[in-house]
Design an enzyme around this catalytic site. Structure first.
Site, mmCIF file in Angstrom:
data_model
loop_
_atom_site.group_PDB
_atom_site.id
_atom_site.type_symbol
_atom_site.label_atom_id
_atom_site.label_comp_id
_atom_site.label_asym_id
_atom_site.label_seq_id
_atom_site.Cartn_x
_atom_site.Cartn_y
_atom_site.Cartn_z
ATOM 1 N N TYR A 98 17.835 4.721 -16.992
ATOM 2 C CA TYR A 98 16.614 5.119 -16.278
ATOM 3 C C TYR A 98 16.372 6.623 -16.322
ATOM 4 O O TYR A 98 15.253 7.078 -16.111
ATOM 5 C CB TYR A 98 16.682 4.698 -14.800
ATOM 6 C CG TYR A 98 16.751 3.215 -14.524
ATOM 7 C CD1 TYR A 98 16.439 2.278 -15.495
ATOM 8 C CD2 TYR A 98 17.118 2.762 -13.261
ATOM 9 C CE1 TYR A 98 16.520 0.925 -15.220
ATOM 10 C CE2 TYR A 98 17.181 1.416 -12.974
ATOM 11 C CZ TYR A 98 16.890 0.503 -13.964
ATOM 12 O OH TYR A 98 16.966 -0.833 -13.676
HETATM 13 N N1 LIG Z 1 17.109 -5.846 -15.735
HETATM 14 C C1 LIG Z 1 17.234 -5.006 -14.717
HETATM 15 O O1 LIG Z 1 18.355 -4.652 -14.357
HETATM 16 C C2 LIG Z 1 16.021 -4.526 -13.980
HETATM 17 C C3 LIG Z 1 14.738 -4.819 -14.461
HETATM 18 C C4 LIG Z 1 13.646 -4.419 -13.694
HETATM 19 C C5 LIG Z 1 13.824 -3.726 -12.500
HETATM 20 N N2 LIG Z 1 15.085 -3.438 -12.070
HETATM 21 C C6 LIG Z 1 15.322 -2.722 -10.803
HETATM 22 O O2 LIG Z 1 14.432 -3.246 -9.839
HETATM 23 C C7 LIG Z 1 13.704 -2.166 -9.268
HETATM 24 C C8 LIG Z 1 12.382 -2.662 -8.744
HETATM 25 O O3 LIG Z 1 11.533 -3.076 -9.813
HETATM 26 P P1 LIG Z 1 10.147 -2.381 -10.044
HETATM 27 O O4 LIG Z 1 10.371 -0.930 -10.291
HETATM 28 O O5 LIG Z 1 9.401 -3.158 -11.039
HETATM 29 O O6 LIG Z 1 9.538 -2.430 -8.596
HETATM 30 P P2 LIG Z 1 8.335 -3.118 -7.931
HETATM 31 O O7 LIG Z 1 8.450 -2.656 -6.532
HETATM 32 O O8 LIG Z 1 8.284 -4.584 -8.187
HETATM 33 O O9 LIG Z 1 7.035 -2.499 -8.651
HETATM 34 C C9 LIG Z 1 6.871 -1.165 -8.841
HETATM 35 C C10 LIG Z 1 5.449 -0.888 -9.380
HETATM 36 O O10 LIG Z 1 4.504 -1.101 -8.335
HETATM 37 C C11 LIG Z 1 3.891 0.142 -7.967
HETATM 38 N N3 LIG Z 1 3.915 0.197 -6.510
HETATM 39 C C12 LIG Z 1 5.008 0.158 -5.704
HETATM 40 N N4 LIG Z 1 4.624 0.194 -4.420
HETATM 41 C C13 LIG Z 1 3.271 0.252 -4.415
HETATM 42 C C14 LIG Z 1 2.300 0.307 -3.369
HETATM 43 N N5 LIG Z 1 2.658 0.293 -2.089
HETATM 44 N N6 LIG Z 1 0.994 0.365 -3.719
HETATM 45 C C15 LIG Z 1 0.626 0.352 -5.018
HETATM 46 N N7 LIG Z 1 1.487 0.304 -6.040
HETATM 47 C C16 LIG Z 1 2.810 0.258 -5.743
HETATM 48 C C17 LIG Z 1 4.729 1.236 -8.570
HETATM 49 O O11 LIG Z 1 3.947 2.372 -8.901
HETATM 50 P P3 LIG Z 1 3.940 3.731 -8.012
HETATM 51 O O12 LIG Z 1 5.022 4.598 -8.576
HETATM 52 O O13 LIG Z 1 2.574 4.247 -8.269
HETATM 53 O O14 LIG Z 1 4.175 3.354 -6.588
HETATM 54 C C18 LIG Z 1 5.280 0.528 -9.814
HETATM 55 O O15 LIG Z 1 4.338 0.567 -10.856
HETATM 56 C C19 LIG Z 1 13.658 -1.128 -10.375
HETATM 57 O O16 LIG Z 1 13.337 0.155 -9.905
HETATM 58 C C20 LIG Z 1 15.064 -1.218 -10.886
HETATM 59 O O17 LIG Z 1 15.937 -0.523 -10.000
HETATM 60 C C21 LIG Z 1 16.175 -3.821 -12.797
#
Ligand SMILES: NC(=O)c1ccc[n+]([C@@H]2O[C@H](COP(=O)([O-])OP(=O)(O)OC[C@H]3O[C@@H](n4cnc5c(N)ncnc54)[C@H](OP(=O)(O)O)[C@@H]3O)[C@@H](O)[C@H]2O)c1
Length: 331
Positions: free
Chosen positions: A58
């Site tokens: 990351y």
């Molecule tokens: N294979 C793996 O190991 C794997 C794969 C995927 C994810 N992960 C882990 O899971 C975590 C969570 O997944 P994710 O990052 O996809 O998180 P998520 O919370 O499902 O989505 C994040 C996305 O939504 C937006 N967002 C978040 N809060 C918001 C709000 N209140 N209003 C509007 N937009 C919002 C963010 O943009 P903004 O920055 O604009 O808020 C970002 O684009 C990752 O950070 C990582 O640590 C692991």
């Protein structure tokens, strides 16, 4: 904040966990500096979040390390990851230990609470087991407290890898993709994890599918055209609008976090963001009560049968959490 126990690890963790990957990568995905990213971590800690998930690929481990300076080590639960296959090359288990040691240096920590094998595809599970055997020695040396494994959402819609891991019983924590349009996780992963005391971390609760209304509309229209969801959903610009009402969710994103948070078997819901206002609103959503029964039942009735991994990829193919398994990864 509410805290729970992460499966049989005994770790006390906040039910809202800060994800430092995804497209935001604490804002570094769209230009934030390491110090700005560290402020997102600090802001989360101030709200009681004690679970921080990062990974070698990351590029956010330094920011986490900066944020954690001066924070008593027992006040925070840190999770990081290493891939086990890069560009189709299986990493020697010793290389994974080297990656762990490099992560510890970037995080400025003596140990991590959970060390995951990252985005493991089903056909690489056998290799994951071999790597795990070596990591047990790192655990004995005090560099890792618990060993976990994460699936690759885009390439494993049926959770085949985690089903193997649950049957095998060798991992103490797992990370899985679960959201309103991707519910097969309930029966295939969460129920078994709960029965076997494996800690669960939820990824993809929101992602682009619920944070980009146009993407949601297009996705639902496509599914309706394929006969996979009710056709009336395609006739509205706001197919999930029914969840937003007095006494219900305040937004589709609020509904998305609350939908996963209250599912039996879920320990920590990860949220990924680079924006302080989103940290606050996401934590608030995760701490709210379950959605009204009728709304939850409608989401299950409308989408519970979908099996195609809806919303698990980013349209621009920047699956930065998963790409390390398939192409050259940023170290
Ligand atoms: N294979 C793996 O190991 C794997 C794969 C995927 C994810 N992960 C882990 O899971 C975590 C969570 O997944 P994710 O990052 O996809 O998180 P998520 O919370 O499902 O989505 C994040 C996305 O939504 C937006 N967002 C978040 N809060 C918001 C709000 N209140 N209003 C509007 N937009 C919002 C963010 O943009 P903004 O920055 O604009 O808020 C970002 O684009 C990752 O950070 C990582 O640590 C692991």
């Amino acid at each position: 904040m509410e805290y729970t126990t992460l499966g049989r690890t005994g770790l006390r963790v906040s039910v809202a966990g800060l994800g430092c990957g995804g497209s935001s990568r604490l804002g570094m995905g769209y230009g934030s500096s390491t110090s700005e990213a560290a402020r997102i971590v600090r802001h989360s800690l101030d709200l009681g979040v004690n679970f921080i998930d990062t990974a070698m690929i990351y590029g956010t481990e330094e920011a986490v390390g900066e944020a954690l300076r001066g924070v008593p080590r027992d006040q925070v639960v840190v999770s990081t990851k290493s891939q086990i296959v890069i560009d189709k090359r299986r990493l020697d288990p010793a290389e994974v230990v080297t990656n762990l040691e490099a992560s510890l240096r970037r995080l400025r920590l003596e140990y991590v609470d959970v060390f995951h094998l990252h985005g493991v595809r089903p056909d690489h599970y056998g290799h994951a087991v071999a790597v795990r055997e070596t990591l047990v020695r790192a655990k004995d040396a005090g560099k890792v407290r618990h060993i976990g494994i994460t699936e690759t959402g885009p390439f494993d819609h049926g959770h085949q890898m985690l089903r193997q891991a649950l049957a095998d019983g060798g991992f103490e924590v797992l990370m899985t993709a679960f959201h309103m349009l991707n519910q097969n996780t309930r029966a295939l992963v969460l129920e078994r994890a709960r029965d076997s005391g494996v800690g669960t971390l939820i990824m993809f609760a929101v992602r682009r599918i619920f944070s980009d209304p146009e993407m949601l509309r297009q996705t639902i229209r496509q599914l309706a055209a394929q006969g996979k969801v009710a056709p009336e959903l395609a006739r509205t610009d706001d197919p999930l609008g029914f969840v937003v009402h007095e006494g219900g969710a305040s937004s589709v994103i609020d509904a998305a976090y609350r939908f996963v948070r209250h599912e039996p078997g879920v320990d920590v819901v990860l949220f990924g963001t680079g924006k302080p206002e989103h940290v606050a609103s996401n934590v608030a959503s995760i701490l709210k009560p379950p959605l009204p029964d009728a709304d939850r039942a409608r989401i299950v009735a409308l989408f519970g049968h979908l099996e195609e991994g809806v919303g698990l990829t980013l349209p621009e193919k920047r699956e930065d959490d998963d790409r390390g398994q398939h192409s050259g990864a940023r170290a």
